[in-house]
Design a protein around this motif. Structure first.
Motif, PDB file in Angstrom:
ATOM      1  N   UNK A   6       0.861  -1.186   0.000  1.00  0.00           N
ATOM      2  CA  UNK A   6       0.000   0.000   0.000  1.00  0.00           C
ATOM      3  C   UNK A   6       0.897   1.235   0.000  1.00  0.00           C
ATOM      4  N   UNK A   7       0.592   2.221  -0.824  1.00  0.00           N
ATOM      5  CA  UNK A   7       1.400   3.444  -0.830  1.00  0.00           C
ATOM      6  C   UNK A   7       1.353   4.163   0.526  1.00  0.00           C
ATOM      7  N   UNK A   8       2.519   4.654   0.937  1.00  0.00           N
ATOM      8  CA  UNK A   8       2.652   5.383   2.197  1.00  0.00           C
ATOM      9  C   UNK A   8       3.263   6.745   1.882  1.00  0.00           C
ATOM     10  N   UNK A   9       2.669   7.833   2.359  1.00  0.00           N
ATOM     11  CA  UNK A   9       3.267   9.152   2.106  1.00  0.00           C
ATOM     12  C   UNK A   9       4.683   9.241   2.681  1.00  0.00           C
ATOM     13  N   UNK A  10       5.580   9.853   1.942  1.00  0.00           N
ATOM     14  CA  UNK A  10       6.954  10.076   2.409  1.00  0.00           C
ATOM     15  C   UNK A  10       6.948  11.317   3.293  1.00  0.00           C
TER      16      UNK A  10
END
Length: 174
Positions: free
Chosen positions: A86-90
């Motif tokens: 799942x994409x995770x904000x940097x």
């Protein structure tokens, strides 16, 4: 997310945005990929962790292609499945997300899959369309939109250390 892929020819004329892999990003990515490798090992999977030389996002026909240049001689034409977290904000790079990719390749001797290939990836969540393509239409035309293009992670361009480029398109998710 798991996917099936279609191996396609890499586009020749493209606009690309490089993603700088600075020291802070290298450290954060190293920490995250080490945790994922440990998780896979706990599941009795031995991942092959590959280091990334650089990233880029390619604009092509108002869509985005995720380009990863990897420090390996591996033939990415052997890849049969692309999965990603799942994409995770940097938190250290606003407007960017992180995913770890798991690539599965068919081995040459059998139809069995090889060890999973693990690659970290950071990317901009959206990009503006190429101004050259949006200005070619008349100003009254709605097809010349400057609306941002969302990165759906369906298009991939994998480049090995020999410069061999292989394009994969995710056709479906499981």
């Amino acid at each position: 997310m798991a996917s099936t892929t279609e191996n396609r020819e890499a586009p020749q004329e493209i606009q690309e945005q490089e993603v700088e892999v600075d020291e802070e990003s290298k450290q954060k990515l190293s920490d995250r990929i080490a945790k994922e490798a440990a998780r896979l090992k706990d599941l009795k999977l031995v991942p092959l962790v590959l280091s990334v030389k650089n990233y880029g996002v390619v604009r092509h026909n108002n869509s985005l292609i995720n380009r990863i240049e990897v420090d390996t001689g591996f033939d990415f034409g052997l890849i049969k499945q692309i999965m990603y977290s799942e994409p995770v904000p940097c938190d250290w790079k606003p407007g960017f997300n992180y995913v770890h990719l798991i690539l599965l390749a068919e081995t040459a001797s059998t139809t069995a899959m090889s060890h999973p290939i693990l690659i970290p990836y950071i990317y901009p969540t959206t990009l503006l369309p190429d101004p050259d393509t949006t200005n070619t239409k008349s100003s009254s035309s709605s097809s010349g939109s400057t609306k941002p293009i969302k990165n759906d992670l369906k298009e991939w361009l994998l480049v090995n250390a020999k410069g061999a480029r292989v394009r994969h398109s995710v056709n479906e998710f499981h």
